[in-house]
Design a protein around this motif. Structure first.
Motif, PDB file in Angstrom:
ATOM      1  N   GLY A   1       0.938  -1.204   0.391  1.00 22.59           N
ATOM      2  CA  GLY A   1       0.300  -0.003  -0.354  1.00 22.59           C
ATOM      3  C   GLY A   1       0.821   0.897  -0.029  1.00 22.59           C
ATOM      4  N   ASP A   2       1.929   1.064  -0.037  1.00 19.81           N
ATOM      5  CA  ASP A   2       3.204   2.415  -0.549  1.00 19.81           C
ATOM      6  C   ASP A   2       3.482   2.588  -1.450  1.00 19.81           C
ATOM      7  OD1 ASP A   2       4.712   4.286  -0.124  1.00 19.81           O
ATOM      8  OD2 ASP A   2       6.493   2.758   1.414  1.00 19.81           O
ATOM      9  N   PRO A   3       3.144   3.531  -2.016  1.00 21.21           N
ATOM     10  CA  PRO A   3       3.552   3.564  -3.643  1.00 21.21           C
ATOM     11  C   PRO A   3       4.906   4.209  -3.543  1.00 21.21           C
ATOM     12  CG  PRO A   3       1.957   5.803  -3.003  1.00 21.21           C
ATOM     13  CD  PRO A   3       2.193   4.227  -1.900  1.00 21.21           C
ATOM     14  N   GLN A   4       5.859   3.957  -2.440  1.00 27.45           N
ATOM     15  CA  GLN A   4       7.111   4.097  -2.712  1.00 27.45           C
ATOM     16  C   GLN A   4       7.835   2.680  -2.808  1.00 27.45           C
ATOM     17  OE1 GLN A   4       8.540   7.761  -0.427  1.00 27.45           O
ATOM     18  NE2 GLN A   4       6.308   8.930  -0.043  1.00 27.45           N
ATOM     19  N   GLY A   5       7.475   2.313  -2.085  1.00 27.41           N
ATOM     20  CA  GLY A   5       7.658   0.591  -1.711  1.00 27.41           C
ATOM     21  C   GLY A   5       9.103   1.143  -0.904  1.00 27.41           C
ATOM     22  N   THR A   6       8.582   1.911   0.374  1.00 25.54           N
ATOM     23  CA  THR A   6       9.802   1.520   1.794  1.00 25.54           C
ATOM     24  C   THR A   6       9.052   1.689   2.678  1.00 25.54           C
ATOM     25  OG1 THR A   6       9.203   3.711   1.956  1.00 25.54           O
ATOM     26  CG2 THR A   6      11.211   3.438   0.301  1.00 25.54           C
ATOM     27  N   GLY A   7       8.158   1.782   2.581  1.00 25.19           N
ATOM     28  CA  GLY A   7       7.102   2.451   4.246  1.00 25.19           C
ATOM     29  C   GLY A   7       6.799   3.297   5.136  1.00 25.19           C
TER      30      GLY A   7
ATOM     31  N   GLY B   1       4.814   6.032   2.448  1.00 26.31           N
ATOM     32  CA  GLY B   1       4.246   6.713   1.450  1.00 26.31           C
ATOM     33  C   GLY B   1       3.119   7.001   2.323  1.00 26.31           C
ATOM     34  N   GLY B   2       2.236   7.865   1.476  1.00 30.22           N
ATOM     35  CA  GLY B   2       0.693   7.927   2.471  1.00 30.22           C
ATOM     36  C   GLY B   2      -0.574   8.670   1.137  1.00 30.22           C
ATOM     37  N   PRO B   3      -1.493   8.726   1.365  1.00 30.84           N
ATOM     38  CA  PRO B   3      -2.419   9.488   0.740  1.00 30.84           C
ATOM     39  C   PRO B   3      -1.882  10.808   1.178  1.00 30.84           C
ATOM     40  CG  PRO B   3      -3.818   8.718   1.762  1.00 30.84           C
ATOM     41  CD  PRO B   3      -2.042   7.994   2.430  1.00 30.84           C
ATOM     42  N   GLY B   4      -1.702  11.745   2.476  1.00 26.93           N
ATOM     43  CA  GLY B   4      -1.972  12.403   2.405  1.00 26.93           C
ATOM     44  C   GLY B   4      -3.093  13.274   3.703  1.00 26.93           C
ATOM     45  N   TYR B   5      -4.034  11.892   4.090  1.00 27.66           N
ATOM     46  CA  TYR B   5      -4.609  11.855   4.640  1.00 27.66           C
ATOM     47  C   TYR B   5      -5.071  11.019   6.147  1.00 27.66           C
ATOM     48  CZ  TYR B   5      -7.675   8.655   1.003  1.00 27.66           C
ATOM     49  OH  TYR B   5      -7.553   7.798   0.651  1.00 27.66           O
ATOM     50  N   THR B   6      -5.576  10.724   7.023  1.00 28.23           N
ATOM     51  CA  THR B   6      -5.725   9.694   7.467  1.00 28.23           C
ATOM     52  C   THR B   6      -7.328   8.995   7.347  1.00 28.23           C
ATOM     53  OG1 THR B   6      -6.170  10.797   9.460  1.00 28.23           O
ATOM     54  CG2 THR B   6      -4.015  10.166   9.181  1.00 28.23           C
ATOM     55  N   ILE B   7      -7.785   7.724   8.067  1.00 25.94           N
ATOM     56  CA  ILE B   7      -9.201   7.926   7.895  1.00 25.94           C
ATOM     57  C   ILE B   7      -9.606   7.009   9.316  1.00 25.94           C
ATOM     58  CG2 ILE B   7      -8.990   6.956   5.344  1.00 25.94           C
ATOM     59  CD1 ILE B   7      -8.763   4.960   5.571  1.00 25.94           C
ATOM     60  N   PRO B   8     -11.075   7.219   9.495  1.00 26.98           N
ATOM     61  CA  PRO B   8     -10.885   6.846  10.890  1.00 26.98           C
ATOM     62  C   PRO B   8     -11.058   4.804  11.437  1.00 26.98           C
ATOM     63  CG  PRO B   8     -12.717   7.206  10.227  1.00 26.98           C
ATOM     64  CD  PRO B   8     -11.730   7.553   9.450  1.00 26.98           C
TER      65      PRO B   8
END
Length: 270
Positions: free
Chosen positions: A159-165, A167-174
């Motif tokens: 789930g990390d597009p950077q493949g490094t651990g 990366g993220g989408p810039g938002y969080t979900i509950p």
């Protein structure tokens, strides 16, 4: 000529770099603080106290990388004006558009085999909505599953597009559906059965992003990770084959020796 889509992608990459710089600085500050806490705990342990330790499934996009390889070189802290700019450009959680009474499939086409994950929007609407939003934007396409764990917990993390651990989408979900796997036992854990798919987080409530983990063997974890999907039989077999190949360097936790790339991810309503 650079297209508008390419420009958006460039701006997104630049934003992630700034976010990582800020988060790395925070991680280093937290590390210094935790050193003091550890010293206090040492006194407690010397007095006969007990501390429960568990292996965290961290979403490194919020608090450093899962694959620690020593300290990352110090990066300059953003200026106040840059921090304010980042705050304004931080992506909001996507608007809830999925059918909250429906089931969805997330199909991951990977070089290790196809994996289909069944998701129920009535139980985890905001998680399913986020994955559909990201998949529709091709967010996962071409990304690597960066972490395999073969000791104590048995998961493949993606789930990390950077493949490094990191990366993220810039938002969080509950967090959602946390009681789905039952009440925690005396050890504070529940069993995540093989085939379960759940959200990674920082260890704090409401910090899920885009990283998730695929459980390939029954695993005991605290009930603090949103379980949102179930892998089909063929997909589970594919993940188990990746796990059987082990971790690079023979460790129990790290990049899988058999590299896994999500070539394409789609989310469709059943």
């Amino acid at each position: 000529m650079v297209s508008s889509d390419q420009r958006r992608r460039q701006l997104a990459r630049e934003k992630y770099v700034r976010q990582q710089q800020r988060r790395e600085e925070k991680r280093r500050k937290d590390k210094r603080r935790n050193t003091v806490v550890a010293a206090v705990l040492a006194v407690v342990l010397a007095s006969g106290g007990a501390v429960y330790a568990s292996v965290a499934l961290s979403d490194g996009s919020k608090k450093g990388s899962d694959n620690a390889a020593g300290d990352t070189p110090t990066t300059p802290a953003p200026s106040p004006s840059e921090e304010e700019s980042e705050k304004e450009s931080e992506n909001p959680e996507p608007k809830l558009t999925v059918d909250q009474k429906a089931s969805y499939d997330m199909a991951l086409k990977t070089n290790a085999g196809d994996i289909t994950i069944a998701m129920d929007a009535s139980k985890t609407p905001r998680t399913v909505n986020s994955f559909k939003h990201l998949a529709d934007k091709k967010y996962f396409d071409g990304s690597k599953c960066h972490r395999l764990t073969t000791q104590n917990i048995y998961v493949l993390q993606c789930g990390d597009p950077q493949g490094t651990g990191t990366g993220g989408p810039g938002y969080t979900i509950p967090d959602e559906n946390l009681d789905a796997l039952g009440k925690a036992g005396s050890d504070g854990a529940v069993t995540f059965p093989a085939g379960t798919v759940a959200m990674a987080n920082t260890g704090q409530p409401g910090t899920g992003g885009s990283q998730f983990f695929l459980v390939y063997k029954d695993t005991k974890l605290p009930p603090t990770y949103t379980p949102f999907g179930k892998i089909d039989a063929a997909g589970l077999k594919a993940v188990q084959e990746v796990a059987a190949a082990g971790v690079e360097g023979g460790a129990g936790d790290g990049a899988p020796k058999k590299a896994v790339t999500i070539e394409k991810a789609t989310v469709t309503k059943k």
